[in-house]
Design a protein around this motif. Structure first.
Motif, PDB file in Angstrom:
ATOM      1  N   ARG A   2       0.786  -1.129  -0.046  1.00 45.97           N
ATOM      2  CA  ARG A   2       0.243  -0.103  -0.021  1.00 45.97           C
ATOM      3  C   ARG A   2       0.785   1.370   0.046  1.00 45.97           C
ATOM      4  O   ARG A   2       0.424   2.169  -0.758  1.00 45.97           O
ATOM      5  CB  ARG A   2      -0.999   0.000   1.193  1.00 45.97           C
ATOM      6  N   TRP A   3       1.868   1.253   0.699  1.00 49.06           N
ATOM      7  CA  TRP A   3       2.761   2.373   0.925  1.00 49.06           C
ATOM      8  C   TRP A   3       3.610   2.620  -0.819  1.00 49.06           C
ATOM      9  O   TRP A   3       3.632   3.615  -0.811  1.00 49.06           O
ATOM     10  CB  TRP A   3       3.741   2.291   1.935  1.00 49.06           C
ATOM     11  N   GLU A   5       2.279   1.842  -3.388  1.00 53.60           N
ATOM     12  CA  GLU A   5       1.392   2.179  -4.453  1.00 53.60           C
ATOM     13  C   GLU A   5       1.075   3.827  -4.142  1.00 53.60           C
ATOM     14  O   GLU A   5       0.946   4.410  -4.959  1.00 53.60           O
ATOM     15  CB  GLU A   5      -0.029   1.493  -4.233  1.00 53.60           C
ATOM     16  N   SER A   6       0.969   4.241  -2.733  1.00 50.08           N
ATOM     17  CA  SER A   6       0.862   5.766  -2.662  1.00 50.08           C
ATOM     18  C   SER A   6       1.980   6.338  -3.040  1.00 50.08           C
ATOM     19  O   SER A   6       1.715   7.532  -3.539  1.00 50.08           O
ATOM     20  CB  SER A   6       0.555   5.751  -1.072  1.00 50.08           C
ATOM     21  N   SER A   7       3.280   5.900  -2.785  1.00 51.13           N
ATOM     22  CA  SER A   7       4.311   6.715  -3.089  1.00 51.13           C
ATOM     23  C   SER A   7       4.402   6.828  -4.592  1.00 51.13           C
ATOM     24  O   SER A   7       4.946   8.054  -5.104  1.00 51.13           O
ATOM     25  CB  SER A   7       5.546   6.111  -2.459  1.00 51.13           C
ATOM     26  N   ARG A  92      -7.251   6.341   2.232  1.00 52.44           N
ATOM     27  CA  ARG A  92      -6.452   6.343   1.061  1.00 52.44           C
ATOM     28  C   ARG A  92      -5.875   7.762   0.962  1.00 52.44           C
ATOM     29  O   ARG A  92      -4.516   8.022   0.713  1.00 52.44           O
ATOM     30  CB  ARG A  92      -7.281   6.021  -0.190  1.00 52.44           C
ATOM     31  N   VAL A  95      -3.141   8.231   3.681  1.00 55.72           N
ATOM     32  CA  VAL A  95      -1.899   7.643   3.041  1.00 55.72           C
ATOM     33  C   VAL A  95      -1.172   8.232   2.063  1.00 55.72           C
ATOM     34  O   VAL A  95       0.102   8.661   2.179  1.00 55.72           O
ATOM     35  CB  VAL A  95      -1.974   6.144   2.837  1.00 55.72           C
ATOM     36  N   ASP A  96      -2.039   8.831   1.051  1.00 57.84           N
ATOM     37  CA  ASP A  96      -1.244   9.455   0.083  1.00 57.84           C
ATOM     38  C   ASP A  96      -0.758  10.858   0.690  1.00 57.84           C
ATOM     39  O   ASP A  96       0.375  11.392   0.145  1.00 57.84           O
ATOM     40  CB  ASP A  96      -2.216   9.870  -1.117  1.00 57.84           C
TER      41      ASP A  96
END
Length: 105
Positions: A2-3, A5-7, A92, A95-96
């Motif tokens: 998830r990290w 993907e957000s990065s 979401r 996290v972004d």
């Protein structure tokens, strides 16, 4: 997963945010020397010869730190980790936002 993907999602925004913050936030630390003062930290060499020629009367020959040009800031991001964030599908975005601020590119 998830990290990463957000990065990846905010990677293009990192440079833009950096430039906007650089333009918005004013410098806070003073490091440039300027001025003609009677006391100070360094001698102004251009004023030294006229000082001696004036029989030591024109004594404004010193420089001081006067103009801020360095930046040192801390950014604090508070994230709501409650159930309402999950129910409203806002986790979401949180996290972004963290990925955008913590990205070191």
């Amino acid at each position: 997963a998830r990290w990463q993907e957000s990065s990846g999602a905010v990677a293009s925004l990192v440079g833009e945010l950096t430039e906007q913050l650089r333009l918005t936030l004013i410098p806070t630390q003073i490091s440039k020397m300027a001025g003609d003062f009677r006391t100070g930290k360094r001698l102004n060499i251009r004023k030294l010869i006229p000082y001696i020629a004036s029989n030591f009367k024109k004594d404004k020959i010193w420089l001081r730190r006067t103009q801020p040009d360095k930046r040192k800031y801390q950014i604090l991001l508070a994230v709501d980790d409650s159930r309402s964030m999950v129910e409203n599908k806002c986790e979401r975005f949180a996290v972004d936002s963290i990925a955008l601020l913590c990205n070191d590119d």
